[in-house]
Design an enzyme around this catalytic site. Structure first.
Site, PDB file in Angstrom:
ATOM      1  N   TYR A   1      11.379   8.812   1.078  1.00 31.61           N
ATOM      2  CA  TYR A   1      11.356   7.794   0.017  1.00 31.61           C
ATOM      3  C   TYR A   1      12.026   8.238  -1.291  1.00 31.61           C
ATOM      4  CZ  TYR A   1       8.017   5.675   3.190  1.00 31.61           C
ATOM      5  OH  TYR A   1       7.432   5.130   4.300  1.00 31.61           O
TER       6      TYR A   1
ATOM      7  N   ALA B   1       3.426  -1.030   4.613  1.00 37.14           N
ATOM      8  CA  ALA B   1       2.935  -1.106   5.997  1.00 37.14           C
ATOM      9  C   ALA B   1       2.428  -2.498   6.364  1.00 37.14           C
ATOM     10  CB  ALA B   1       1.839  -0.068   6.202  1.00 37.14           C
TER      11      ALA B   1
ATOM     12  N   ASN C   1       8.031  -5.582  -1.541  1.00 36.26           N
ATOM     13  CA  ASN C   1       8.015  -4.468  -0.596  1.00 36.26           C
ATOM     14  C   ASN C   1       6.604  -4.446  -0.031  1.00 36.26           C
ATOM     15  OD1 ASN C   1       7.915  -2.138   0.864  1.00 36.26           O
ATOM     16  ND2 ASN C   1       8.947  -0.869  -0.667  1.00 36.26           N
TER      17      ASN C   1
ATOM     18  N   ARG D   1      13.722   4.474  11.876  1.00 31.51           N
ATOM     19  CA  ARG D   1      12.455   5.199  11.948  1.00 31.51           C
ATOM     20  C   ARG D   1      11.685   4.816  13.210  1.00 31.51           C
ATOM     21  NH1 ARG D   1       9.539   4.806   6.331  1.00 31.51           N
ATOM     22  NH2 ARG D   1       8.366   6.541   7.275  1.00 31.51           N
TER      23      ARG D   1
ATOM     24  N   GLU E   1      12.703  -9.418   0.946  1.00 29.73           N
ATOM     25  CA  GLU E   1      11.890  -8.262   1.358  1.00 29.73           C
ATOM     26  C   GLU E   1      12.709  -6.996   1.119  1.00 29.73           C
ATOM     27  OE1 GLU E   1      10.764  -8.711   5.435  1.00 29.73           O
ATOM     28  OE2 GLU E   1       9.974  -6.665   5.607  1.00 29.73           O
TER      29      GLU E   1
ATOM     30  N   PRO F   1       0.799  -1.227   0.000  1.00 28.12           N
ATOM     31  CA  PRO F   1       0.000   0.000   0.000  1.00 28.12           C
ATOM     32  C   PRO F   1       0.834   1.281   0.000  1.00 28.12           C
ATOM     33  CG  PRO F   1       0.001  -1.005   2.177  1.00 28.12           C
ATOM     34  CD  PRO F   1       0.642  -1.992   1.238  1.00 28.12           C
ATOM     35  N   ASN F   2       0.305   2.246  -0.697  1.00 25.56           N
ATOM     36  CA  ASN F   2       0.833   3.614  -0.765  1.00 25.56           C
ATOM     37  C   ASN F   2       2.100   3.749  -1.618  1.00 25.56           C
ATOM     38  OD1 ASN F   2      -1.196   4.787   0.982  1.00 25.56           O
ATOM     39  ND2 ASN F   2      -0.196   3.654   2.633  1.00 25.56           N
TER      40      ASN F   2
ATOM     41  N   ARG G   1       5.089  11.186  -2.253  1.00 21.95           N
ATOM     42  CA  ARG G   1       4.859  10.828  -0.850  1.00 21.95           C
ATOM     43  C   ARG G   1       6.154  10.984  -0.050  1.00 21.95           C
ATOM     44  NH1 ARG G   1       4.767   4.582   1.072  1.00 21.95           N
ATOM     45  NH2 ARG G   1       4.212   4.992   3.234  1.00 21.95           N
TER      46      ARG G   1
ATOM     47  N   HIS H   1      12.685  -2.687   1.552  1.00 19.09           N
ATOM     48  CA  HIS H   1      12.119  -1.408   1.988  1.00 19.09           C
ATOM     49  C   HIS H   1      13.031  -0.308   1.475  1.00 19.09           C
ATOM     50  CE1 HIS H   1       9.167  -3.258   4.640  1.00 19.09           C
ATOM     51  NE2 HIS H   1      10.129  -4.120   4.945  1.00 19.09           N
TER      52      HIS H   1
HETATM   53  C1  DQA Z   1       8.371   1.072   3.333  1.00 16.18           C
HETATM   54  C2  DQA Z   1       8.554   1.262   4.824  1.00 16.18           C
HETATM   55  C3  DQA Z   1       7.266   1.013   5.568  1.00 16.18           C
HETATM   56  O1  DQA Z   1       7.446   1.221   6.955  1.00 16.18           O
HETATM   57  C4  DQA Z   1       6.192   1.968   5.084  1.00 16.18           C
HETATM   58  O2  DQA Z   1       4.953   1.665   5.708  1.00 16.18           O
HETATM   59  C5  DQA Z   1       6.052   2.014   3.615  1.00 16.18           C
HETATM   60  C6  DQA Z   1       7.257   1.938   2.784  1.00 16.18           C
HETATM   61  C7  DQA Z   1       9.649   1.407   2.544  1.00 16.18           C
HETATM   62  O3  DQA Z   1       9.736   1.021   1.390  1.00 16.18           O
HETATM   63  O4  DQA Z   1      10.544   2.084   3.076  1.00 16.18           O
HETATM   64  O5  DQA Z   1       4.974   2.227   3.095  1.00 16.18           O
HETATM   65  O6  DQA Z   1       8.076  -0.285   3.070  1.00 16.18           O
END
Ligand code: DQA
Length: 194
Positions: free
Chosen positions: A68, A122, A119, A152, A143, A55-56, A63, A145
């Site tokens: 990011y 959240a 990825n 963080r 995985e 998500p997102n 964002r 990120h």
């Molecule tokens: C993320 C890190 C996560 O904590 C966050 O919720 C994201 C992006 C990253 O790529 O740094 O949406 O996965």
């Protein structure tokens, strides 16, 4: 020694539902004796790596750029396509905001893909369902990120997905995706060599 000619054909078969590029992701290499002997062609399929985004991540670029960066999801996809070409693997690159959809996509990878780069965003921090799916498919998982989740907030330090992952890449920005594809390709080839 036999001499072979190579031809690259688009792979057939049903596209992976939900793929950003519904065109078939893999290619088939036909190996045919150049001198036209009656040997049946050998078909070699490039390994398929699913690159799944949670998500997102569709909002990358606008964002929290201080966290990011400025690369958009399209840019990330291009990075993955270029890495895949270099590594001679096929990828299926997707993003969803839905937890259930992400779980279904992971399930679809069983018997279809050779590895998963994910990825989970959240959902990595919250979703036991996603962890269970990753464990169920019995595929190598990496995985990714973009940000360094350990620098963080405390709630980002733990991810359920890590329990299913062979490795985790975080904090290296969007280049982490290319690194994950490189590592996943190595892992798949090692497996094939056994
Ligand atoms: C993320 C890190 C996560 O904590 C966050 O919720 C994201 C992006 C990253 O790529 O740094 O949406 O996965």
């Amino acid at each position: 020694m036999a001499i072979f000619s190579l031809s690259l054909l688009p792979a057939r078969g049903a596209p992976f539902p939900g793929a950003r590029h519904p065109a078939a992701p893999a290619a088939i290499i036909l190996l045919e004796p150049a001198e036209g002997r009656a040997t049946a062609p050998v078909m070699i399929k490039r390994p398929l790596i699913a690159v799944l985004n949670g998500p997102n991540l569709n909002m990358l670029g606008m964002r929290q750029p201080e966290v990011y960066g400025r690369a958009t999801l399209d840019d990330v996809e291009q990075i993955c396509i270029q890495a895949a070409e270099r590594l001679d693997v096929a990828i299926d690159f997707r993003q969803t905001n839905g937890e259930g959809e992400l779980v279904s996509w992971v399930q679809e990878c069983r018997n279809r893909a050779q590895g998963i780069v994910i990825n989970p965003a959240a959902y990595g921090h919250t979703s036991i369902a996603l962890l269970d799916a990753l464990l169920a498919v019995e595929l190598p998982v990496i995985e990714v990120h973009i940000s360094n989740i350990h620098r963080r907030e405390d709630f980002r330090h733990h991810t359920y997905c890590s329990r299913a992952a062979a490795g985790v890449i975080c904090g290296l920005g969007v280049r982490g995706y290319a690194m994950a594809l490189q590592a996943m390709t190595d892992m798949i080839l090692d497996e094939n060599d056994r």
